[in-house]
Design a protein around this motif. Structure first.
Motif: not given
Length: 521
Positions: A52-75
């Motif tokens: 769960n610690m690494f999940r927040r580090f790689f996914a919800e806490g970092a990767f998704n925070m960068a991915f969602v805005p870029l994906f939303s704008k492309k969408l």
């Protein structure tokens, strides 16, 4: 997304998260009853915390925070968003597979990094064994988090919000199954339960990924496996995700410091974990819903140049979040002992465990509004693809956390870890708020928010008085088997009804706003 639609999305996520948290309570009640605050409980809790610690580090806490805005704008622009999502899915999967293999080799050192107090006692070997099994969860849950980001960006919140329910269903089943298959000593029975729980974690991850992957495909985004490739969009994603990942790493260092301090006090890891479960109920329902709904909405508005709409969305989401969180914080601070006693005190969990856990609940309650405000303020940065400043702010909060947790543990013991978490959260909020001043009107609280926040505080304080009176009224019933649950429910209902009535009468909020959002949802 209009404000009422924003709130309905917020409530959709909140309802599913509430169900997940309730089942999480059932899960932890069972774990506390079977394992108490003993070595097996602490070993499993540390092993479960690792992925769960690494999940927040790689996914919800970092990767998704960068991915969602870029994906939303492309969408929003119709710019090949599905291809971008597939590339992100492949890139994240590659990183996670490598990480999982390395973690299997380095598990003994990871456990010591999490809980140095486990060295030279029986908890260490148990935690290593459970950790190797449970760590595989990170592969499935991180990919599920990315698929959830895709769904949230398209305005489909239900499947992603429902996925955590599966984790708790699987772990509850694991505890119940373990109790029926072992004719052995109490110590062996506890280890058997710990093993079932450890295997339940990756099984739950598979179920969660399957749910959101199918939902994303039905939404028109097929996240098919492919070899990773470094496209210009992926380079941009990596550049934005880098600082966010570092910020996520800093926040995880805060958790590491707290667990290290707790590991040197017998039972403290379990006490803090059960206290964490109590304050995570309102935090999860409100803060997760806030972050999930607000970030893609702000990203789309900024992409369309709608600064006024962005400000309104930020204010209404923050207002609703605090209207639900501040009374919860007051409740955790004024009646922690009845809450912990009724929910957890049974079997291996005794009255001493209740007292120790209740103290941590009180301290966490002080920080609950700060944890939620972070979720409201961070999207202001991430929606603008600014991940560097939150990283710098997180570094300052990390120093505060370490100094308080380590420095005060000598005098106040394990509670220093909870106090450090709370103080660091408020420092982070202050830094995020101060930094947002440069963003213009879109990041400012409006007149309605400023008018209502003081009324919300007053209604919450008055509700706290009602809770104290209600606890005194039911008295001994809170300690009697068979009636303590109805007695606690009575206290909670008195508090909730009193808060909403008082809040409506003094203008903290309008009940019609909640009703309209529910109907729209």
């Amino acid at each position: 997304m209009k404000p009422i639609r924003l709130i309905s999305g917020f409530l959709t996520v909140g309802v599913w998260t509430l169900l997940s948290r309730i089942l999480g309570f059932v899960r932890d009640i069972l774990i506390a009853g079977f394992l108490g605050a003993g070595p097996v409980a602490e070993a499993f809790l540390i092993a479960f915390a690792l992925p769960n610690m690494f999940r927040r580090f790689f996914a919800e806490g970092a990767f998704n925070m960068a991915f969602v805005p870029l994906f939303s704008k492309k969408l929003e622009a119709g710019d090949n968003s599905e291809e971008f999502a597939r590339d992100a899915f492949a890139g994240l999967a590659t990183i996670l597979i490598v990480l999982t293999v390395l973690a299997q080799i380095a598990m003994p050192w990871l456990i010591l990094a999490m809980a140095g107090g486990f060295a030279d006692d029986g908890r260490f070997n148990l935690a290593v064994d459970y950790g190797r099994i449970a760590f595989v969860y990170i592969l499935f849950i991180s990919l599920a988090a990315l698929a959830s980001g895709v769904l949230n960006a398209t305005g489909r919140f239900a499947a992603a919000a429902a996925a955590p329910v599966l984790l708790n269903i699987v772990l509850i089943s694991a505890v119940l199954l373990s109790s029926s298959g072992c004719k052995c000593t109490p110590e062996e029975s506890q280890e058997w339960t710990g093993l079932f729980l450890a295997w339940g974690v990756p099984i739950a991850g598979i179920a969660q990924l399957a749910l959101v992957w199918v939902a994303a495909r039905r939404a028109g985004i097929s996240l098919l496996p492919r070899l990773p490739r470094m496209t210009p969009d992926m380079k941009r994603l990596a550049i934005i995700a880098g600082p966010a990942m570092l910020a996520g790493g800093v926040m995880q260092v805060n958790l590491l410091v707290g667990r290290q301090v707790a590991s040197f006090f017998d039972g403290a890891i379990a006490w803090l974990s059960y206290a964490d479960r109590l304050y995570q109920l309102p935090l999860g329902v409100v803060a997760i819903a806030l972050g999930v709904v607000l970030l893609p909405d702000l990203s789309r508005r900024l992409a369309a140049g709608d600064e006024a709409g962005g400000r309104d969305a930020f204010n209404r989401a923050s207002e609703l979040a605090l209207a639900l969180t501040i009374p919860a914080a007051v409740a955790l601070m004024v009646i922690p002992v009845p809450l912990v006693s009724v929910l957890f005190e049974r079997g291996a969990f005794d009255s001493d465990d209740t007292a120790a856990t209740a103290l941590a609940v009180t301290v966490y309650g002080l920080g609950l509004p700060a944890f939620v405000l972070q979720k409201a303020l961070q999207p202001l940065y991430f929606a603008r693809e600014d991940t560097k400043r939150p990283f710098h702010f997180a570094l300052v909060a990390m120093v505060v956390n370490a100094v308080v947790a380590i420095g005060l543990s000598i005098t106040i013991g394990y509670v220093a870890a909870a106090l450090a978490t709370t103080l660091a959260a408020w420092v982070m909020v202050w830094l995020l708020w101060r930094g947002s001043r440069s963003m213009g009107d879109a990041a400012r609280f409006d007149a309605r928010f400023k008018s209502r926040i003081w009324r919300i505080l007053l209604a919450s304080v008055m509700m706290g008085g009602l809770l104290i009176v209600a606890v005194l009224a039911v008295g001994p019933a809170l300690g009697l088997p068979g009636v303590r649950y109805p007695a606690l429910a009575f206290v909670v209902i008195i508090g909730m009804v009193g808060y909403f009535v008082i809040g409506h009468l003094i203008g903290a909020f309008k009940l019609s706003e909640f009703k309209a959002a529910v109907r729209r949802g």
